[in-house]
Scaffold this motif. Structure first.
Motif, PDB file in Angstrom:
ATOM      1  N   ASP A 194       0.827  -1.218   0.000  1.00  0.00           N
ATOM      2  CA  ASP A 194       0.000   0.000   0.000  1.00  0.00           C
ATOM      3  C   ASP A 194       0.852   1.254   0.000  1.00  0.00           C
ATOM      4  O   ASP A 194       0.534   2.250  -0.643  1.00  0.00           O
ATOM      5  CB  ASP A 194      -0.976   0.007   1.184  1.00  0.00           C
ATOM      6  CG  ASP A 194      -0.267  -0.203   2.509  1.00  0.00           C
ATOM      7  OD1 ASP A 194       0.906  -0.644   2.493  1.00  0.00           O
ATOM      8  OD2 ASP A 194      -0.883   0.083   3.551  1.00  0.00           O
ATOM      9  N   GLN A 195       1.995   1.178   0.687  1.00  0.00           N
ATOM     10  CA  GLN A 195       2.896   2.333   0.715  1.00  0.00           C
ATOM     11  C   GLN A 195       3.481   2.576  -0.679  1.00  0.00           C
ATOM     12  O   GLN A 195       3.596   3.717  -1.126  1.00  0.00           O
ATOM     13  CB  GLN A 195       4.006   2.095   1.734  1.00  0.00           C
ATOM     14  CG  GLN A 195       4.908   3.298   1.932  1.00  0.00           C
ATOM     15  CD  GLN A 195       5.840   3.124   3.112  1.00  0.00           C
ATOM     16  OE1 GLN A 195       5.563   2.381   4.035  1.00  0.00           O
ATOM     17  NE2 GLN A 195       6.952   3.811   3.075  1.00  0.00           N
ATOM     18  N   LEU A 196       3.819   1.482  -1.347  1.00  0.00           N
ATOM     19  CA  LEU A 196       4.359   1.576  -2.709  1.00  0.00           C
ATOM     20  C   LEU A 196       3.319   2.203  -3.634  1.00  0.00           C
ATOM     21  O   LEU A 196       3.612   3.134  -4.387  1.00  0.00           O
ATOM     22  CB  LEU A 196       4.728   0.167  -3.198  1.00  0.00           C
ATOM     23  CG  LEU A 196       5.221   0.072  -4.633  1.00  0.00           C
ATOM     24  CD1 LEU A 196       6.555   0.781  -4.792  1.00  0.00           C
ATOM     25  CD2 LEU A 196       5.375  -1.391  -5.056  1.00  0.00           C
ATOM     26  N   HIS A 197       2.089   1.731  -3.482  1.00  0.00           N
ATOM     27  CA  HIS A 197       1.016   2.203  -4.367  1.00  0.00           C
ATOM     28  C   HIS A 197       0.709   3.679  -4.117  1.00  0.00           C
ATOM     29  O   HIS A 197       0.745   4.513  -5.015  1.00  0.00           O
ATOM     30  CB  HIS A 197      -0.233   1.333  -4.143  1.00  0.00           C
ATOM     31  CG  HIS A 197      -1.415   1.834  -4.886  1.00  0.00           C
ATOM     32  ND1 HIS A 197      -2.345   2.673  -4.316  1.00  0.00           N
ATOM     33  CD2 HIS A 197      -1.818   1.649  -6.176  1.00  0.00           C
ATOM     34  CE1 HIS A 197      -3.262   2.992  -5.204  1.00  0.00           C
ATOM     35  NE2 HIS A 197      -2.966   2.369  -6.348  1.00  0.00           N
ATOM     36  N   ASP A 198       0.424   4.001  -2.821  1.00  0.00           N
ATOM     37  CA  ASP A 198       0.027   5.372  -2.492  1.00  0.00           C
ATOM     38  C   ASP A 198       1.143   6.366  -2.756  1.00  0.00           C
ATOM     39  O   ASP A 198       0.910   7.466  -3.263  1.00  0.00           O
ATOM     40  CB  ASP A 198      -0.406   5.470  -1.023  1.00  0.00           C
ATOM     41  CG  ASP A 198      -1.681   4.666  -0.770  1.00  0.00           C
ATOM     42  OD1 ASP A 198      -2.300   4.218  -1.758  1.00  0.00           O
ATOM     43  OD2 ASP A 198      -2.035   4.494   0.410  1.00  0.00           O
ATOM     44  N   GLY A 199       2.384   5.965  -2.381  1.00  0.00           N
ATOM     45  CA  GLY A 199       3.531   6.849  -2.572  1.00  0.00           C
ATOM     46  C   GLY A 199       3.764   7.106  -4.050  1.00  0.00           C
ATOM     47  O   GLY A 199       3.949   8.255  -4.476  1.00  0.00           O
ATOM     48  N   ALA A 200       3.745   6.013  -4.822  1.00  0.00           N
ATOM     49  CA  ALA A 200       4.011   6.160  -6.268  1.00  0.00           C
ATOM     50  C   ALA A 200       2.941   7.035  -6.906  1.00  0.00           C
ATOM     51  O   ALA A 200       3.237   7.889  -7.752  1.00  0.00           O
ATOM     52  CB  ALA A 200       4.045   4.777  -6.929  1.00  0.00           C
ATOM     53  N   GLU A 201       1.701   6.833  -6.490  1.00  0.00           N
ATOM     54  CA  GLU A 201       0.607   7.601  -7.077  1.00  0.00           C
ATOM     55  C   GLU A 201       0.732   9.085  -6.718  1.00  0.00           C
ATOM     56  O   GLU A 201       0.633   9.954  -7.589  1.00  0.00           O
ATOM     57  CB  GLU A 201      -0.732   7.060  -6.556  1.00  0.00           C
ATOM     58  CG  GLU A 201      -1.911   7.560  -7.364  1.00  0.00           C
ATOM     59  CD  GLU A 201      -3.199   6.910  -6.892  1.00  0.00           C
ATOM     60  OE1 GLU A 201      -3.554   5.849  -7.416  1.00  0.00           O
ATOM     61  OE2 GLU A 201      -3.826   7.465  -5.971  1.00  0.00           O
ATOM     62  N   ALA A 202       0.981   9.376  -5.415  1.00  0.00           N
ATOM     63  CA  ALA A 202       1.099  10.774  -4.988  1.00  0.00           C
ATOM     64  C   ALA A 202       2.255  11.446  -5.716  1.00  0.00           C
ATOM     65  O   ALA A 202       2.130  12.573  -6.203  1.00  0.00           O
ATOM     66  CB  ALA A 202       1.299  10.836  -3.474  1.00  0.00           C
ATOM     67  N   CYS A 203       3.393  10.741  -5.834  1.00  0.00           N
ATOM     68  CA  CYS A 203       4.567  11.358  -6.449  1.00  0.00           C
ATOM     69  C   CYS A 203       4.399  11.481  -7.976  1.00  0.00           C
ATOM     70  O   CYS A 203       4.928  12.419  -8.584  1.00  0.00           O
ATOM     71  CB  CYS A 203       5.833  10.577  -6.096  1.00  0.00           C
ATOM     72  SG  CYS A 203       6.296  10.840  -4.360  1.00  0.00           S
ATOM     73  N   ALA A 204       3.628  10.552  -8.565  1.00  0.00           N
ATOM     74  CA  ALA A 204       3.372  10.671 -10.008  1.00  0.00           C
ATOM     75  C   ALA A 204       2.512  11.904 -10.271  1.00  0.00           C
ATOM     76  O   ALA A 204       2.773  12.681 -11.192  1.00  0.00           O
ATOM     77  CB  ALA A 204       2.666   9.414 -10.514  1.00  0.00           C
ATOM     78  N   LYS A 205       1.517  12.104  -9.419  1.00  0.00           N
ATOM     79  CA  LYS A 205       0.629  13.266  -9.583  1.00  0.00           C
ATOM     80  C   LYS A 205       1.367  14.573  -9.318  1.00  0.00           C
ATOM     81  O   LYS A 205       0.999  15.618  -9.830  1.00  0.00           O
ATOM     82  CB  LYS A 205      -0.557  13.154  -8.617  1.00  0.00           C
ATOM     83  CG  LYS A 205      -1.662  12.259  -9.125  1.00  0.00           C
ATOM     84  CD  LYS A 205      -2.863  12.393  -8.212  1.00  0.00           C
ATOM     85  CE  LYS A 205      -3.883  11.307  -8.529  1.00  0.00           C
ATOM     86  NZ  LYS A 205      -4.798  11.101  -7.404  1.00  0.00           N
ATOM     87  N   ALA A 206       2.375  14.498  -8.446  1.00  0.00           N
ATOM     88  CA  ALA A 206       3.110  15.724  -8.085  1.00  0.00           C
ATOM     89  C   ALA A 206       3.943  16.238  -9.251  1.00  0.00           C
ATOM     90  O   ALA A 206       4.456  17.358  -9.224  1.00  0.00           O
ATOM     91  CB  ALA A 206       3.998  15.430  -6.885  1.00  0.00           C
ATOM     92  N   GLY A 207       4.111  15.428 -10.316  1.00  0.00           N
ATOM     93  CA  GLY A 207       4.924  15.842 -11.459  1.00  0.00           C
ATOM     94  C   GLY A 207       6.379  15.532 -11.187  1.00  0.00           C
ATOM     95  O   GLY A 207       6.711  14.778 -10.274  1.00  0.00           O
ATOM     96  N   ASP A 208       7.260  16.141 -12.010  1.00  0.00           N
ATOM     97  CA  ASP A 208       8.676  15.804 -11.861  1.00  0.00           C
ATOM     98  C   ASP A 208       9.379  16.781 -10.925  1.00  0.00           C
ATOM     99  O   ASP A 208      10.194  17.606 -11.343  1.00  0.00           O
ATOM    100  CB  ASP A 208       9.340  15.792 -13.242  1.00  0.00           C
ATOM    101  CG  ASP A 208       8.730  14.700 -14.103  1.00  0.00           C
ATOM    102  OD1 ASP A 208       8.387  13.633 -13.532  1.00  0.00           O
ATOM    103  OD2 ASP A 208       8.559  14.934 -15.303  1.00  0.00           O
ATOM    104  N   THR A 209       9.063  16.674  -9.678  1.00  0.00           N
ATOM    105  CA  THR A 209       9.746  17.534  -8.690  1.00  0.00           C
ATOM    106  C   THR A 209      10.956  16.787  -8.156  1.00  0.00           C
ATOM    107  O   THR A 209      11.123  15.582  -8.402  1.00  0.00           O
ATOM    108  CB  THR A 209       8.796  17.834  -7.509  1.00  0.00           C
ATOM    109  OG1 THR A 209       8.536  16.602  -6.842  1.00  0.00           O
ATOM    110  CG2 THR A 209       7.487  18.440  -7.971  1.00  0.00           C
TER     111      THR A 209
END
Ligand SMILES: Nc1nc2c(ncn2[C@@H]2O[C@H](COP(=O)(O)OP(=O)(O)OP(=O)(O)O)[C@@H](O)[C@H]2O)c(=O)[nH]1
Length: 574
Positions: A194-209
């Protein structure tokens, strides 16, 4: 890794630029990390309108200026400026942001002990800070610093708080990055699903920061740890161009060092060497980083594999130096954390000590109050006991007096009993003798009293006795001593009188007793009394002798028919 400093994002983007100083400041804030050229342009405009800025706005501008200097790598110049801003500003939010940046820079300068010392006061201010972006900045500083110190649980706590409080996906990505980094640094081989999923999703949405790119590097790190270099290479290569574009050297080095290690694992030695050298070039100024050590290690292993013993020895040496340097930095961080923790503990102990002292003083006060209360109680008790004693003594005295009175009086008639009559009569006679005054003694005996008792009973006899006493008392002076000598016999000592002068009052008594029988207490029986009188002038002042002589006279009166008075004369003695 100073990600926070270069990606503060504390304030959201605002309306198009105007020359309003407040709006210019907000605009500069919003583009500080995302568009550096624009940020510099806005800073120039702010310098131009500096004269119109309020004192608080001037401090805000100084804060942005200090961050710009820090971004350019001049930490030493930025640090005192930020510290001064935090001291001077009346805006608690600006003070908080300045200190958060100071901590970031202190970490960059390896001044861990000072950084930890500032962290606790910063976190104490956190409950007062309401702005979400600024809170994320503070929480991020804590999460990052605790990872540096190897305190992964504490770091995860702050990272979780960042995720919960995140106002946008970009902030959430920061929280997920720190949470995952803490797990990676603690030695975990895998992120929970779940951490992998939620983290990846949040960071993907955040763009390339910077944070989302670092999160992807973390994913590659987990792949490497699980023996999946191909997967790591895929992730890293897909993001490498974006990392180069972002141009944050420590991040570029990380990507390159991990790529080198991954290629080395799949046997692509050429690519491994290429990325290892790139990492070393990018990180030329940071000889003790983890990435540097990793890159040297790859070069050493490749040289060894290629049979280049000279080269492998040279890289091994460099690897050892870099590794030791990195390790000692780790130890320095852990030590700094421990020192700061001890200092906090010592302060707490000192506060606890003061608390205890205060509690002891409070208890002492309470004890004094209770002691005063107790002594007041004692005094009250004492007074009560004293009052009881006084009441008791008064009652005892009163009953003593009553008993004394009773002991001196005849129970039936209330006049003196024989003993007291004797005492009083003797006292009076002594006085008369001393003062050469006359005195007489009169003995009175009721006539045929037995007949009254026998005829009418004792109760009637008692009444007759009392009536006779009353009749006599009516004709006596206050100085005369009157007493019951026994049965129906009474005595009167009359001071200051002679036989001649006493007769009238004795005659009055006789007549009064005789008259009393008319009251009809004992019908059919006339009540009377016989009187014998002796005077001190002829009998002397001794009571005993006076009584004997008066008794002789009384006997004479009885013999001559009763209800009469007889005066003693010497002839009666014969
Ligand atoms: N009611 C009453 N009678 C008493 C008291 N003390 C003594 N008596 C009685 O007084 C009487 C005295 O009688 P006596 O000594 O014979 O003398 P009397 O009858 O008065 O005769 P004379 O003295 O000769 O006139 C006795 O009957 C006693 O019982 C008393 O306190 N109350």
């Amino acid at each position: 890794m100073l990600l926070l400093l270069f990606e503060a994002g504390a304030v959201a983007a605002t309306a198009p630029v105007s020359d309003d100083p407040a709006q210019l400041l907000r605009q500069a804030e919003s583009v500080e990390s995302s568009n550096h050229a624009k940020f510099n342009e806005l800073m120039r405009q702010l310098d131009a309108v500096a004269a119109r800025l309020s004192p608080q706005q001037k401090l805000h501008l100084r804060y942005l200026e200090a961050r710009r200097i820090a971004f350019a790598g001049n930490y030493a110049a930025a640090l005192p400026s930020l510290t001064a801003i935090s001291d001077q500003t009346e805006d608690p939010v600006l003070a908080f942001r300045a200190i958060a940046t100071v901590i970031d820079l202190m970490v960059a300068e390896s001044r861990y002990e000072e950084a930890f010392a500032k962290l606790n006061p910063l976190l104490e201010q956190l409950p007062k800070i309401k702005e979400p972006g600024v809170r994320i900045q503070g929480l991020g500083v804590a999460a990052q610093l605790y990872i540096e110190a190897g305190q992964y649980d504490v770091s995860t706590h702050y990272a979780d708080q960042m995720i919960r409080e995140s106002p946008d996906t970009q902030s959430a990505c920061k929280g997920w990055f720190y949470k995952s980094d803490a797990l990676f640094e603690s030695g975990s081989a895998q992120l929970p699903a779940d951490q992998l999923h939620d983290g990846a999703e949040a960071c993907a949405k955040a763009g390339d920061t910077l944070f989302s790119l670092s999160f992807r590097h973390l994913l590659a790190g987990f792949d490497m740890r699980r023996g999946r270099p191909e997967s790591a290479i895929r992730v890293l290569q897909a993001n490498y161009p974006k990392v180069l574009q972002a141009g944050f050297p420590p991040q570029v080095t990380q990507f390159e060092a991990t790529l080198a290690a991954a290629y080395r694992q799949i046997g692509d030695l050429a690519s491994a060497v290429k990325f290892a050298n790139s990492a070393l070039m990018t990180d030329a100024n940071r000889s003790y980083s983890k990435s540097t050590a990793s890159a040297y290690r790859v070069l050493y292993e490749v040289a060894k594999e290629r049979g280049d013993s000279k080269g492998s020895l040279a890289y091994l040496e460099k690897y050892v130096v870099a590794h030791d340097g990195y390790q000692s930095r780790l130890s320095a961080k852990a030590l700094a954390y421990q020192i700061a923790k001890q200092q906090v503990l010592a302060k707490k102990l000192q506060i606890d000590g003061l608390d205890k002292k205060n509690r002891i003083l409070a208890l002492q006060g309470e004890l004094d109050r209770k002691a005063a209360e107790t002594s007041r109680l004692y005094v009250a008790l004492l007074l009560m006991v004293l009052a009881s004693i006084i009441v008791w003594a008064y009652r005892v005295k009163r009953s003593q007096l009553r008993f004394m009175r009773l002991a001196r009086r005849d129970g039936l008639t209330g006049i003196f009993n024989r003993q007291h009559f004797v005492n009083e009569a003797e006292r009076e006679l002594r006085y008369c003798r001393k003062s050469a005054r006359d005195a007489c003694l009169v003995l009175i005996d009721l006539d045929h009293f037995k007949l009254v008792n026998d005829t009418h009973g004792h109760a009637v006899g008692d009444r007759v006795l009392k009536r006779a006493v009353d009749a006599c008392q009516a004709h006596l002076r206050s100085t005369d001593v009157f007493g019951r000598l026994g049965e129906e016999e009474f005595g009167v000592l009359l001071p200051e009188c002679t036989l001649d002068s006493v007769l009238p009052s004795v005659e009055q008594m006789r007549a009064a007793i005789a008259a009393a029988s008319i009251a009809g207490d004992a019908p059919g029986i006339p009540i009377s009394a016989s009187f014998g009188v002796a005077a001190a002038a002829s009998s002397g002042y001794a009571l005993r002798q006076l009584m004997i002589d008066a008794d002789r006279a009384l006997y004479q009166a009885k013999r001559e028919g009763r209800n009469r008075i007889r005066l003693f004369d010497a002839g009666m003695r014969g």
